[in-house]
Scaffold this motif. Structure first.
Motif, mmCIF file in Angstrom:
data_model
loop_
_atom_site.group_PDB
_atom_site.id
_atom_site.type_symbol
_atom_site.label_atom_id
_atom_site.label_comp_id
_atom_site.label_asym_id
_atom_site.label_seq_id
_atom_site.Cartn_x
_atom_site.Cartn_y
_atom_site.Cartn_z
ATOM 1 N N SER A 14 -37.183 -1.679 -25.303
ATOM 2 C CA SER A 14 -35.864 -2.147 -25.579
ATOM 3 C C SER A 14 -35.904 -3.406 -26.403
ATOM 4 N N THR A 15 -36.542 -4.500 -26.020
ATOM 5 C CA THR A 15 -36.413 -5.696 -26.623
ATOM 6 C C THR A 15 -36.853 -5.469 -28.090
ATOM 7 N N THR A 16 -38.094 -4.825 -28.160
ATOM 8 C CA THR A 16 -38.623 -4.731 -29.658
ATOM 9 C C THR A 16 -37.642 -3.641 -30.450
ATOM 10 N N ALA A 17 -37.104 -2.740 -29.911
ATOM 11 C CA ALA A 17 -36.346 -1.838 -30.812
ATOM 12 C C ALA A 17 -35.042 -2.527 -30.970
ATOM 13 N N ALA A 18 -34.318 -3.349 -30.129
ATOM 14 C CA ALA A 18 -33.041 -4.128 -30.711
ATOM 15 C C ALA A 18 -33.472 -5.060 -31.709
ATOM 16 N N ALA A 19 -34.566 -5.747 -31.662
ATOM 17 C CA ALA A 19 -34.770 -6.942 -32.767
ATOM 18 C C ALA A 19 -35.196 -6.042 -34.233
ATOM 19 N N LEU A 20 -35.912 -4.852 -34.026
ATOM 20 C CA LEU A 20 -36.256 -4.161 -35.249
ATOM 21 C C LEU A 20 -34.905 -3.371 -35.778
ATOM 22 N N ALA A 21 -34.062 -2.893 -34.993
ATOM 23 C CA ALA A 21 -32.876 -2.416 -35.341
ATOM 24 C C ALA A 21 -31.917 -3.475 -36.122
#
Length: 192
Positions: A14-21
């Protein structure tokens, strides 16, 4: 662009996905958020809802169908779920798998959910076994097969900023015009 981020609970998805998005101005769709919303609608924890899903296969099938439809129908999406890479198939530009040792993940989960680490570990192990069984039964997906992922990363080795930087660098280096590496996900049954 369609990116997928997958991995077990507590891996940093979730943390990585939010940063990528945010970095690539992508719509962030989280299968975990959808699953937790469904669990809350049934007044259940995620673990309890997983057990119900073992008895009622329509729970997984509805969620997975929604995620696959999003992957195939929308542009500029980051799809985050345990099966995101599998569900997106060759529609995905890049597929990322994040993981960490179970003890590390249990500590992360215990911290964010304010529960004892031993409880978080037991729930996590139970949940993973339940999901792996269902994925194989429903779709012929071996959850431990990481061969479909472009990058598999042990998030225990770096902090969340460094993990995001590594994944962001990979996306920036990706050239969709020169993509000979796309391949279909074979052997999976999408019988929702």
């Amino acid at each position: 662009m369609l990116l997928t981020v997958s991995g077990p609970p507590g891996s940093g998805k979730s943390t990585t996905a939010a940063a990528l998005a945010e970095a690539f101005d992508l719509e962030h769709i989280s299968g975990g958020d959808i699953f937790r919303e469904l669990a809350a609608e049934h007044d259940m924890s995620a673990v309890e809802f997983n057990k119900l899903a073992e008895e009622d296969d329509q729970i997984d099938r509805d969620l997975d169908r929604r995620l696959r439809d999003i992957a195939l129908e929308r542009d500029d999406v980051l799809l985050e779920s345990r099966l995101a890479g599998w569900l997106a198939g060759d529609a995905a530009d890049l597929r990322f798998w994040l993981d960490a040792p179970v003890d590390v993940r249990a500590e992360r989960i215990a911290d964010r959910e304010d529960k004892p680490v031993d409880v978080a570990r037991e729930e996590t192990v139970t949940r993973e076994a339940s999901e792996a069984k269902r994925y194989m039964e429903y779709y012929n997906i071996d959850y431990s097969d990481l061969s479909i992922y472009d990058i598999s990363l042990n998030t225990a080795r770096w902090g969340e900023n460094e993990v995001s930087e590594i994944i962001t660098s990979a996306v920036e280096a990706y050239d969709p015009e020169d993509d000979e590496g796309k391949y279909p996900v074979e052997g999976v049954r999408y019988d929702f």
